[in-house]
Write an enzyme that holds these catalytic residues in place. Structure first.
Site, PDB file in Angstrom:
ATOM      1  N   CYS A 148      21.638  58.419  -5.955  1.00  9.56           N
ATOM      2  CA  CYS A 148      20.339  57.813  -5.630  1.00  9.56           C
ATOM      3  C   CYS A 148      19.274  58.242  -6.626  1.00  9.56           C
ATOM      4  O   CYS A 148      18.097  57.943  -6.438  1.00  9.56           O
ATOM      5  CB  CYS A 148      19.916  58.186  -4.209  1.00  9.56           C
ATOM      6  SG  CYS A 148      19.693  59.958  -3.937  1.00  9.56           S
ATOM      7  N   HIS A 180      -7.009  31.819   9.989  1.00 12.83           N
ATOM      8  CA  HIS A 180      -7.030  30.521   9.340  1.00 12.83           C
ATOM      9  C   HIS A 180      -6.799  30.634   7.842  1.00 12.83           C
ATOM     10  O   HIS A 180      -5.965  29.925   7.261  1.00 12.83           O
ATOM     11  CB  HIS A 180      -8.366  29.817   9.620  1.00 12.83           C
ATOM     12  CG  HIS A 180      -8.524  28.537   8.854  1.00 12.83           C
ATOM     13  ND1 HIS A 180      -9.148  28.482   7.632  1.00 12.83           N
ATOM     14  CD2 HIS A 180      -8.092  27.282   9.122  1.00 12.83           C
ATOM     15  CE1 HIS A 180      -9.109  27.232   7.192  1.00 12.83           C
ATOM     16  NE2 HIS A 180      -8.477  26.497   8.071  1.00 12.83           N
TER      17      HIS A 180
END
Length: 812
Positions: free
Chosen positions: A759, A428
């Protein structure tokens, strides 16, 4: 014109309903009918039932004058006044509960119940409220009204129906309608009566057909716990979590890309004779330490989620992610769908604008849990343990509590952030926080003890799936990225991605895939155990390490499979996030001292004077000291590509000193089913050692491509230990010697028709270095995520300059 027969009906059966009937039976019941009618033939199981219609509700109110009385009760008051909201809500509910249902309606409900039970007596049913404004595109109304489980007999059913009618006037429902601007007089309530699925004897949970934090659309997220599903919805338990990649699932693969074991402390079971009909009991330790669903059940639920999403998307003419509740019957083992509604947060999100928040500095972590959303917020903490204390809360405070339920919503929308001890991503507190756009951390065990009233804290949900509560108010940087205006360069812009938890969110940045996914991060954080300690557990001498290995591998009789599964799931999450783009995964490149720090690692690692240039990378993979450990890495990569269907994963070999070593490694990989060229497998080599450059012609015969590692290449070209503080001023990727090495590598790769990218850190840190690479005509530049937009724009500018002068610049 006389009313239509359906508009005046008191009872409608699910099999006769569809989404066009929302005005008569509300969103929840209309959706159940839609699935019974349209999806049963496609294998989706929904328990049978009927709806008490909105017309029945209005007839009840008008017959005893309640419509006018309720209007008077709710006239002229401020719903943000918590105390007054309580008084008005209580008066409205009491008025409804005190009234008698019309005899005609009572008889209709009893007759339908008898038909549903088919003469079997007082069969147990679930009684669910379904408001006629439910599940609109901008409002879910989820949890606003009541649900009653394990209801037996006609009299109990009538009482439950009356209580559902009254729940249209709970404090939270009144507040929610006011917040959303709905006129209460225009909203009616229908009641759904559905045969119970005996998940009290098995499991239940919630699933979404997207990732609930990032909004990534290509996965199904499933939460599961033991017992009836209310505990998962209300956040009473920390459930198991499974993530399934939809495109590969639809192609027949088994792509469960992530599994997280929840603590599942309690379960809700039947409590015959009590007012609620249910109660919570403790879950035995052995059940808590195993997953509540098996692999086939996870895949079945995920397939159903795809089927439901496809149907609603086709019906509405727009992509419609779904929020679904499911349950497993412990008597026959069958799975069922008990609710489905459109997801209402990410389906409304503007994907053309990306807001990125990050902490400008970090402080002391007070407590951590599951991050909800990607925001950061700060404020004074307010610890509230029960709903009776809600009037203590002040706007702008950080709500800290055990768990929330819909009664807390009037104050949740005024909170700077929310932190709960318990709950998973579909509880919730999580659902409401997403809808309100409030930062929240759930499942933060011990938060109500660790945080004090009035203490300034910063709640960060911008660091992946784990959220942290920091001491004090920390500075935050916010960047707004207009993705629609981002001009993509010709040079491919890839990303360096280490943390699988961030992958789904990062996928929304403009990119052409992943140029570097490091296994070290996943092994360090998700596996934690040295692979050889799993292969040869009997050789682990340290008692504490043995105990930790036993704890981490609980549920795995075959300990090496733990390494394979955890590593595969981490890589698969990244691969799924960027699919079908290339994801280049670098196989492990720990140094021996780093491997030794893994659990059990000291029993298997040699002592080295200089691990940086020692037993690392390719040299380990065929060596007797690590060969069996490397086999586990190969098994994991094969599982990702062949079982999960993520063949966009390419593999890269680090620190490969010679072409001969590269051939030996590929022979070893082939032994474990990773043969270059099969199923499109490409194998790259890190270009980070001078020998990789000087013998590039030979390496090009062994590998499909190169990825320049500028960190190690700089270290080994300049002879500078990159870990040395004393030599730090000499470490510079822009040095002419390093630039010449990079240029040589690019030219050699181009001459042999091999792909080449970079990279390393350099282009992320230095835009001018990125410009130099563009001048060389490099195929791709892989950047840290926070540099993608800025450096990508710089690359585009450099391309335009080169095009303007009609030439390519050489190394300078």
């Amino acid at each position: 014109m006389p009313p239509s027969p359906t508009s005046t009906a008191l009872i409608r059966w699910f099999a006769d309903l569809g989404m066009d009937d929302v005005p008569q039976v509300g969103g929840k019941n209309a959706s159940l009918g839609e699935m019974v009618r349209e999806l049963s033939s496609r294998g989706v199981r929904v328990p049978d039932g009927f709806a008490v219609t909105a017309h029945a509700y209005r007839t009840f109110l008008a017959g005893v004058g309640l419509d006018r009385e309720l209007e008077a009760i709710l006239r002229n008051f401020d719903p943000s006044d918590v105390a007054e909201l309580r008084r008005r809500g209580a008066r409205a509910r009491d008025a409804i509960l005190a009234a008698s249902l019309p005899r005609e309606l009572e008889d209709a409900i009893r007759d339908a119940y008898a038909k549903l039970t088919d003469g079997a007596g007082d069969v147990d049913v679930a009684v669910r409220s379904s408001a006629t404004a439910e599940d609109l595109p901008d409002a879910s109304f989820a949890g606003q009204q009541e649900t009653y489980l394990n209801v037996h007999g006609g009299s109990a059913l009538l009482q439950a129906c009356r209580r559902c009618f009254a729940s249209l006037y709970t404090d939270r429902a009144i507040s929610y309608r006011a917040h959303k601007g709905f006129d209460a007089a225009q909203i009616a309530l229908s009641v759904g009566v559905q045969r119970m699925v005996r998940s009290d004897l098995a499991t239940s949970g919630v699933m979404f057909s997207l990732d609930t934090e990032s909004g990534f659309r290509d996965v199904v997220l499933i939460n599961a716990a033991y017992g009836l599903g209310e505990n998962v919805v209300q956040g009473v338990v920390n459930p198991d979590e499974y993530t399934v990649f939809k495109p590969a699932l639809k192609q027949g693969f088994r792509p469960i890309v992530r599994r997280e074991l929840g603590s599942k402390e309690v379960k809700m079971i039947y409590d015959e004779g009590s007012l609620r009909g249910v109660r919570n009991v403790a879950v035995p330790a052995e059940d808590r330490e195993r997953f509540a669903l098996d692999e086939e059940e996870v895949l079945t639920l995920a397939r159903w989620a795809c089927t439901i999403e496809e149907h609603y998307s086709a019906r509405r003419g727009v992509d419609t992610p779904m929020d679904i509740e499911w349950a497993k019957d412990g008597r026959d083992g069958e799975l069922f769908i008990v609710q489905a509604r459109p997801e209402t947060v990410h389906s409304r999100r503007d994907r053309n604008t990306l807001e990125v928040q990050r902490l400008a500095q970090r402080g002391r972590v007070l407590v951590s849990g599951r991050a909800i959303g990607e925001r950061i917020a700060a404020g004074p903490a307010r610890v509230i343990l029960t709903a009776k204390e809600l009037d203590r809360f002040r706007p702008g405070e950080v709500l800290v509590t055990d768990s929330t339920d819909p009664d807390w919503e009037p104050i949740m929308k005024r909170a700077a952030a929310i932190v709960t001890n318990r709950g998973g991503r579909t509880c919730h507190a999580a659902i409401v926080a997403r809808e309100l756009g409030v930062a929240a951390i759930v499942g933060a065990t011990g938060a109500t003890e660790a945080l004090q009233d009035g203490q300034d804290v910063t709640v960060s949900c911008a660091e992946g799936e784990t959220g942290h509560v920091y001491e004090g108010r920390l500075p935050v940087e916010t960047e707004h990225i207009d993705l629609g205006r981002f001009a993509r360069p010709s040079t491919r812009i890839l990303m360096n991605v280490a943390n699988p938890e961030e992958a789904f969110g990062l996928s929304f940045l403009p990119n052409d895939g992943v140029g570097l996914a490091r296994l070290e991060f996943i092994i360090n954080n998700a596996v934690r155990i040295h692979p050889m300690a799993l292969v040869a557990f009997e050789r682990v001498e340290d008692t504490q390490a043995r105990q930790e290995i036993e704890r981490l591998t609980r549920g795995y009789p075959d300990k090496p499979s733990y390494f394979v599964d955890r590593l595969a799931e981490g890589v698969a999450t990244i691969a799924a996030a960027f699919h079908p783009k290339d994801v280049i995964v670098r196989l492990s490149d720990f140094k021996s001292n780093e491997y030794a720090n893994l659990v059990g690692g000291r029993s298997f690692e040699p002592g080295e004077e200089n691990p940086m240039i020692g037993f690392r990378g390719a040299s380990r993979y065929t060596h007797p000291l690590y060969r069996e450990g490397f086999a586990l890495e190969c098994r994991a990569m094969k599982k990702v590509r062949d079982e999960m269907g993520l063949a966009n994963v390419k593999l890269m070999i680090p620190f490969c000193r010679t072409p001969e070593e590269g051939r030996r490694v590929q022979t070893e990989m082939a032994r474990h089913g990773l043969r270059r060229g099969e199923n499109g497998l490409e194998i790259y080599v890190m270009c980070e050692i001078p020998s990789n450059v000087l013998r590039a012609d030979e390496f090009a015969e062994v590998f499909d491509g190169f990825s320049i590692g500028s960190n190690d290449l700089t270290q080994l070209t300049l002879g500078v230990d990159r870990d040395s503080e004393l030599l730090a001023p000499l470490f510079d990727e822009r040095d002419p010697a390093v630039r010449e090495m990079v240029a040589m590598a690019v030219r050699a790769a181009q001459a042999h028709g091999r792909k080449i990218g970079i990279c390393g850190q350099a282009p992320s840190d230095f835009p001018e270095f990125a410009g130099f690479l563009v001048g060389l005509g490099i195929d791709s530049i892989s950047l840290n995520p926070d540099a993608v937009v800025k450096t990508g724009a710089h690359v585009r500018e450099q391309e335009e300059k080169l095009a303007a002068v009609g030439r390519k610049e050489g190394p300078g």
